[in-house]
Design a protein around this motif. Structure first.
Motif, PDB file in Angstrom:
ATOM      1  N   TYR A 350     -55.409  -4.654 -32.606  1.00  0.00           N
ATOM      2  CA  TYR A 350     -54.769  -6.026 -32.464  1.00  0.00           C
ATOM      3  C   TYR A 350     -55.682  -6.866 -32.697  1.00  0.00           C
ATOM      4  O   TYR A 350     -56.412  -7.237 -32.053  1.00  0.00           O
ATOM      5  CB  TYR A 350     -53.774  -5.800 -32.025  1.00  0.00           C
ATOM      6  N   ALA A 351     -54.938  -8.363 -33.488  1.00  0.00           N
ATOM      7  CA  ALA A 351     -55.025  -9.607 -33.420  1.00  0.00           C
ATOM      8  C   ALA A 351     -53.863  -9.887 -33.139  1.00  0.00           C
ATOM      9  O   ALA A 351     -52.575  -9.990 -33.749  1.00  0.00           O
ATOM     10  CB  ALA A 351     -56.133  -9.912 -34.635  1.00  0.00           C
ATOM     11  N   ARG A 352     -53.963 -10.747 -31.901  1.00  0.00           N
ATOM     12  CA  ARG A 352     -52.937 -11.528 -31.355  1.00  0.00           C
ATOM     13  C   ARG A 352     -52.619 -13.461 -31.491  1.00  0.00           C
ATOM     14  O   ARG A 352     -53.669 -13.561 -30.722  1.00  0.00           O
ATOM     15  CB  ARG A 352     -51.633 -10.344 -30.083  1.00  0.00           C
ATOM     16  N   TYR A 353     -51.551 -13.979 -32.560  1.00  0.00           N
ATOM     17  CA  TYR A 353     -51.696 -14.870 -32.397  1.00  0.00           C
ATOM     18  C   TYR A 353     -51.046 -15.852 -31.453  1.00  0.00           C
ATOM     19  O   TYR A 353     -49.390 -15.129 -31.688  1.00  0.00           O
ATOM     20  CB  TYR A 353     -51.840 -15.622 -33.375  1.00  0.00           C
ATOM     21  N   GLU A 354     -50.776 -16.367 -30.891  1.00  0.00           N
ATOM     22  CA  GLU A 354     -49.979 -17.010 -29.920  1.00  0.00           C
ATOM     23  C   GLU A 354     -49.593 -18.752 -29.116  1.00  0.00           C
ATOM     24  O   GLU A 354     -50.988 -18.944 -29.217  1.00  0.00           O
ATOM     25  CB  GLU A 354     -49.520 -15.735 -28.457  1.00  0.00           C
ATOM     26  N   LYS A 355     -48.787 -19.502 -30.123  1.00  0.00           N
ATOM     27  CA  LYS A 355     -48.199 -20.601 -29.962  1.00  0.00           C
ATOM     28  C   LYS A 355     -47.278 -21.015 -29.438  1.00  0.00           C
ATOM     29  O   LYS A 355     -46.557 -20.663 -29.801  1.00  0.00           O
ATOM     30  CB  LYS A 355     -48.402 -21.898 -31.242  1.00  0.00           C
ATOM     31  N   SER A 356     -47.207 -21.744 -28.295  1.00  0.00           N
ATOM     32  CA  SER A 356     -46.450 -22.365 -27.761  1.00  0.00           C
ATOM     33  C   SER A 356     -45.708 -23.377 -27.973  1.00  0.00           C
ATOM     34  O   SER A 356     -46.791 -24.959 -28.291  1.00  0.00           O
ATOM     35  CB  SER A 356     -46.487 -22.699 -25.893  1.00  0.00           C
ATOM     36  N   GLY A 357     -44.339 -23.633 -28.308  1.00  0.00           N
ATOM     37  CA  GLY A 357     -44.086 -25.061 -28.453  1.00  0.00           C
ATOM     38  C   GLY A 357     -44.325 -25.192 -30.151  1.00  0.00           C
ATOM     39  O   GLY A 357     -45.810 -25.568 -30.626  1.00  0.00           O
ATOM     40  N   HIS A 359     -42.134 -26.825 -33.229  1.00  0.00           N
ATOM     41  CA  HIS A 359     -40.868 -27.173 -33.353  1.00  0.00           C
ATOM     42  C   HIS A 359     -39.697 -27.229 -32.021  1.00  0.00           C
ATOM     43  O   HIS A 359     -40.121 -27.342 -31.486  1.00  0.00           O
ATOM     44  CB  HIS A 359     -40.050 -27.166 -34.370  1.00  0.00           C
ATOM     45  N   PHE A 360     -37.932 -26.472 -33.238  1.00  0.00           N
ATOM     46  CA  PHE A 360     -37.314 -26.106 -31.841  1.00  0.00           C
ATOM     47  C   PHE A 360     -37.339 -24.972 -31.152  1.00  0.00           C
ATOM     48  O   PHE A 360     -37.253 -24.411 -30.283  1.00  0.00           O
ATOM     49  CB  PHE A 360     -36.563 -26.186 -32.554  1.00  0.00           C
ATOM     50  N   LEU A 361     -38.929 -24.139 -31.472  1.00  0.00           N
ATOM     51  CA  LEU A 361     -39.380 -22.919 -31.069  1.00  0.00           C
ATOM     52  C   LEU A 361     -40.122 -23.049 -29.408  1.00  0.00           C
ATOM     53  O   LEU A 361     -40.743 -23.653 -29.568  1.00  0.00           O
ATOM     54  CB  LEU A 361     -39.847 -22.059 -31.916  1.00  0.00           C
ATOM     55  N   ASP A 362     -39.710 -22.526 -28.767  1.00  0.00           N
ATOM     56  CA  ASP A 362     -40.300 -22.799 -27.460  1.00  0.00           C
ATOM     57  C   ASP A 362     -42.277 -21.728 -28.027  1.00  0.00           C
ATOM     58  O   ASP A 362     -42.907 -22.140 -26.913  1.00  0.00           O
ATOM     59  CB  ASP A 362     -40.177 -21.954 -26.631  1.00  0.00           C
ATOM     60  N   SER A 363     -41.964 -20.880 -28.315  1.00  0.00           N
ATOM     61  CA  SER A 363     -43.623 -20.252 -28.552  1.00  0.00           C
ATOM     62  C   SER A 363     -43.146 -19.682 -29.770  1.00  0.00           C
ATOM     63  O   SER A 363     -41.757 -19.036 -30.621  1.00  0.00           O
ATOM     64  CB  SER A 363     -43.727 -19.014 -27.887  1.00  0.00           C
ATOM     65  N   ILE A 364     -44.014 -19.172 -30.940  1.00  0.00           N
ATOM     66  CA  ILE A 364     -43.906 -17.735 -31.549  1.00  0.00           C
ATOM     67  C   ILE A 364     -45.280 -17.098 -31.469  1.00  0.00           C
ATOM     68  O   ILE A 364     -46.648 -17.772 -31.322  1.00  0.00           O
ATOM     69  CB  ILE A 364     -44.408 -19.040 -32.553  1.00  0.00           C
TER      70      ILE A 364
END
Length: 886
Positions: A350-357, A359-364
């Motif tokens: 698996y390859a997983r991308y995570e971003k914190s912050g 726009h209005f989202l805390d994380s994606i």
């Protein structure tokens, strides 16, 4: 005693394990933590030679956190990811969650990763044979329990009802923790999570500090006496402030297992010939023949900290099991000549991308995964001239998932989607050992078939009264589709293998809710209501067309023709009075409530639940009213079969197609089941050095239509652990007592199952007596010729007839069954016996880099069998493990 530690680090981890930020460290043990993540995270405080400590946190800034680290021991506060997208302390979760961490796993070599959950409340670890494992969660297993690796589905559409082996494909040496969530988790993770979900979690990346690179590694060797096994594992990691890589390999070989007392309770010679244990040992030895196998695995993980609070994780793991054989089909029960399980392999990427912050989202979070599993078997009957059947199946599942978290006031949201596309390749070949000729047959699953399962989910957690009352509600919509192709299922001459073109679609909506009320600072009350489901999969739908049990039709095709559901899948089935309808998902409605106490030195939990399964998917014979028999089904001409007396009295009849003379069948929804029970667990820190832990669970399960015992119902079970970890000492030890009650609530299927009741009749005895396994133990009788009715069993001097009359004499009643004929089946065991085992474990840190652990399992060498397993449990087992880290 615990104390602040200079040089400790704190890592801020998301539910998926990505490191988002690191805190400043201080010699006074006070940390100022700043996370760019506003959602739910867990904080892990780490220092070499000390026990890691975890705290759950709602994100943002938390100042003045004081953490006291203690020298390494085997317990600590832990957090869990029972609710998708959220992190919470295990004891505060409304769900019952069993967690086993690497620090406990690494002290003892585990045959499979699921064995880490042994002794957990509500969990039973079943093994049909060595090298396999199927955890029962609240009485359910197989495709009614969801298996995950780092939150990604390990289940695929070929998982069957009842015990299966696939969780054993996860390599135990590469695991940080295993979490078992009891009760339906369908809203969070989708189909199959009826009894619960097991999440196998790998170690998160640990980035370094400063501009330089840090190199770390670990090596270990271990051995055990019960199966004369030995293994080794090693891993290497390199880390900088923005890059982390680790890779490792592991291998282990297991020889034939010695069960408790050197006894095989359901050995084929005991089952069919009525020999006592000492005579069986004289014939085959004190180990279980043909239970040796090997396993190997490797893993690589790369994690990159990208700018702007972004992370990328890429992981690949491969594992393989070689030489595994289904012992219940060999000397463990049926006496067949071959019952190999090969190949058994897993490639998981698996390859997983995570971003914190964002726009209005805390994380994606976005994840792409490939789950490739290989499964096969080799089987041969009782005679050397029986055909050898080889099956191979490979399933490639491509996963795509996206998830986002957000918060508003007292609300915390998580929502997203996941899609899994599967391609199934399968084939079957039969070979005549006398001529060497081979024939290609219809495979277990239609070759080239496709399966798709996709879902949309959302969940909201709200603090109704901050710090006192919390509610969670979630839902999911799922779409599942399956398609088979006749053109992909022809032999090398172009002849059809009996598969038809078929396309079926299923949809489902489900929910979960929970409420947690902190009554006092120490006492909390939880209530949950939820719905689980299992969408029909390839194991349910792939039998369309001609297969081993006859010709099968999709329920959706025969429902408009007025088909009736039979009361069994047998040829003489009668109508249940219910019309066939289109197949729908299995559904489970679950209600539970519990209390949790968390004091300064003790904690305990009591949970009660009541769950009902609606419309379980089963195979049934189809019947039609005698005056409304269709002439064609699926484009094939059908003819009525000769009625039984019971069918004639009902005015119904079975039918057969021109391709097979047996009654037409279908997978349908039929029946209803209810499970209810209690689970308790607690621990008490008697002093800084002494800990007492205990657990107990009790389960009741019934079929409701008709009212009867369910299959493979786990018995009551519990355990007590005393652990001693002196604060200033390098030495620790623990003692465990595990007790399991007898299970006498057996279904008819349990009694006939060679793993449980081991039922047999006089005809079975005759078949085995004439088989190849008996040939070396026979002498010619009075006629001087081998292979005739008067052959003599040398060990006892008996002929077949004398053995039949001794084991199952006609006219006698044995274990509640009258032996009225040669076909009257009598169970060898009318119940599974209860047992108690004692286990002792100890360890010592020889230096900052080396440790030694050892233990004795089943100290009293008790012979026992986990209910539903196909092998007896290991006998007295002395094991040792040496570990070196740098």
């Amino acid at each position: 005693m615990g104390r602040p530690v200079s040089g400790a680090q704190v890592f801020v981890l998301t539910p998926h394990g990505a490191v988002l930020d690191a805190a400043n460290t201080h010699d006074d043990g006070v940390f100022k933590v700043r996370s760019p993540h506003s959602g739910s995270v867990r904080l892990r405080f780490v220092a070499r030679g000390f026990e890691p400590v975890e705290r759950s946190n709602s994100g943002g800034e938390a100042t003045g956190i004081r953490v006291v680290l203690s020298p390494t021991r085997v317990t600590s506060q832990i957090t869990v990811t029972a609710s998708r997208g959220l992190v919470e302390e295990a004891e505060a979760s409304p769900h019952v969650v069993s967690v086993r961490e690497l620090r406990r796993m690494e002290y003892q070599p585990l045959p499979t990763v699921a064995h880490a959950l042994e002794g957990s409340p509500g969990v039973l670890i079943q093994q049909t044979t060595v090298g396999q494992v199927s955890p029962f969660l609240r009485g359910l297993t197989g495709n009614q329990v969801l298996h995950l690796i780092d939150g990604i589905r390990l289940n695929n559409s070929t998982f069957r009802y009842g015990p299966n082996q696939y969780l054993a494909l996860a390599e135990p040496s590469r695991v940080e923790r295993v979490e078992a969530v009891l009760g339906p988790a369908a809203s969070q993770y989708g189909s199959d999570a009826l009894g619960g979900a097991v999440n196998v979690i790998s170690a998160p990346p640990l980035f370094g500090e400063g501009p330089g690179a840090a190199l770390h590694g670990e090596m270990s060797v271990s051995g055990a006496t019960a199966d004369l096994s030995g293994g080794a594992a090693g891993k290497l990691s390199v880390s900088t402030g923005r890059l982390f890589w680790t890779g490792g390999v592991a291998a282990r070989h297991h020889n034939d297992l010695r069960a408790g007392g050197g006894v095989d309770s359901r050995n084929v010679f005991r089952r069919y010939l009525g020999l006592d244990s000492s005579l069986v040992r004289d014939m085959v030895g004190n180990r279980l023949p043909e239970t040796a196998y090997s396993r190997s695995g490797l893993e690589s993980k790369l994690a990159i900290r990208l700018p702007s609070s972004q992370n990328l994780t890429i992981q690949y793991q491969r594992s393989a099991l070689d030489g595994v054989r289904a012992y219940k089909n060999l000397l463990g029960g049926l006496g067949k000549l071959q019952a190999g399980i090969d190949p058994q392999g897993l490639d998981f990427f698996y390859a997983r991308y995570e971003k914190s912050g964002f726009h209005f989202l805390d994380s994606i979070t976005g994840t792409f995964s490939i789950n490739s599993q290989k499964d096969g078997s080799v089987s041969q009957g009782l005679q050397f001239d029986d055909v050898v059947t080889r099956d191979r199946t490979r399933v490639d599942a491509f996963g795509y998932s996206g998830q986002a978290t957000a918060h508003s006031g007292r609300h915390a949201f998580v929502f997203g989607t996941d899609i899994y596309q599967e391609a199934i390749d399968s084939w079957r070949i039969e070979q005549d050992p006398a001529t060497g000729e081979s024939a290609e047959l219809r495979s277990v699953f239609p070759n080239g078939s496709n399966y798709l399962i996709a879902g949309l989910f959302a969940q909201d957690m709200v603090e109704l009264i901050p710090g006192r009352l919390r509610a969670t509600a979630g839902g999911r919509f799922t779409h599942a589709g399956f398609r088979t192709y006749a053109a992909r299922n022809v032999d090398h001459l172009g002849n059809s293998l009996g598969v038809i073109d078929s396309s079926q679609v299923f949809r489902d909506a489900t929910f979960n809710t929970s409420l947690s009320w902190q009554i006092t600072p120490y006492l909390a009350w939880h209530a949950l209501a939820g719905r689980g489901f299992r969408a029909p999969n390839a194991n349910d739908l792939g039998a369309v067309g001609l297969n081993d049990l006859g010709y099968e039709a999709p329920a959706s095709e025969v429902a408009p023709l007025g088909a009736l559901v039979g009361n069994s899948s047998g040829e003489s089935a009668v109508s249940s009075g219910r019309a066939v309808r289109g197949l729908v998902s299995e559904r489970l409605l679950n209600y539970e409530t519990g209390l949790t106490w968390r004091g300064n030195r003790s904690s305990w939990r009591l949970q009660m639940f009541d769950a009902e399964i609606y419309d379980p998917i089963v195979r049934r014979t189809l019947l039609f009213p005698v005056d409304a028999v269709p002439s064609m089904i699926l484009g094939k001409a059908v003819t009525p079969l000769v009625q039984t007396d019971a069918q004639r009295a009902q005015g119904t009849v079975t039918v057969a197609t021109e391709l097979d003379s047996r009654a037409l069948k279908a997978f349908v929804n039929d029946g209803r089941q209810r499970y209810w029970g209690i689970e308790t667990a607690g621990n008490w820190r008697v002093s800084p050095a002494w800990m007492l832990e205990s657990q107990y669970s009790f389960l009741v399960g019934r079929e409701l239509l008709p009212n009867r015992a369910v299959r493979r119902l786990p018995p009551q079970q519990g355990s007590v652990i005393v652990r001693h970890v002196p604060g200033a000492s390098r030495f620790w030890w623990q003692a465990e007592v595990r007790f399991v009650g007898a299970q006498s609530r057996l279904s008819g299927g349990d009694l006939s199952d060679e793993r449980i009741g081991a039922q047999r009749d006089r005809g079975d005895i005759a078949d085995f007596f004439a088989g190849a396994r008996m040939s070396p133990h026979l002498s010619a009788g009075a006629d001087g010729a081998r292979g005739t009715a008067d052959d003599v069993f040398r060990l006892s001097g008996e002929t077949l007839r004398r053995i039949q009359d001794r084991v199952l004499p006609l006219g006698s009643t044995i274990n509640g069954v009258l032996v009225s004929s040669d076909s009257a089946g009598v169970p060898l065991f009318p119940r599974t016996a209860g047992y108690v085992t004692f286990n002792v474990t100890a360890g010592i840190r020889l230096s900052e880099t080396t440790s030694l652990s050892a233990g004795i399992g089943n100290l009293c060498d008790r012979n026992y069998r986990v209910h539903g397993s196909g092998i007896d449990g290991p006998g007295r087992d002395l094991w040792v493990r040496y570990r070196y880290v740098f």
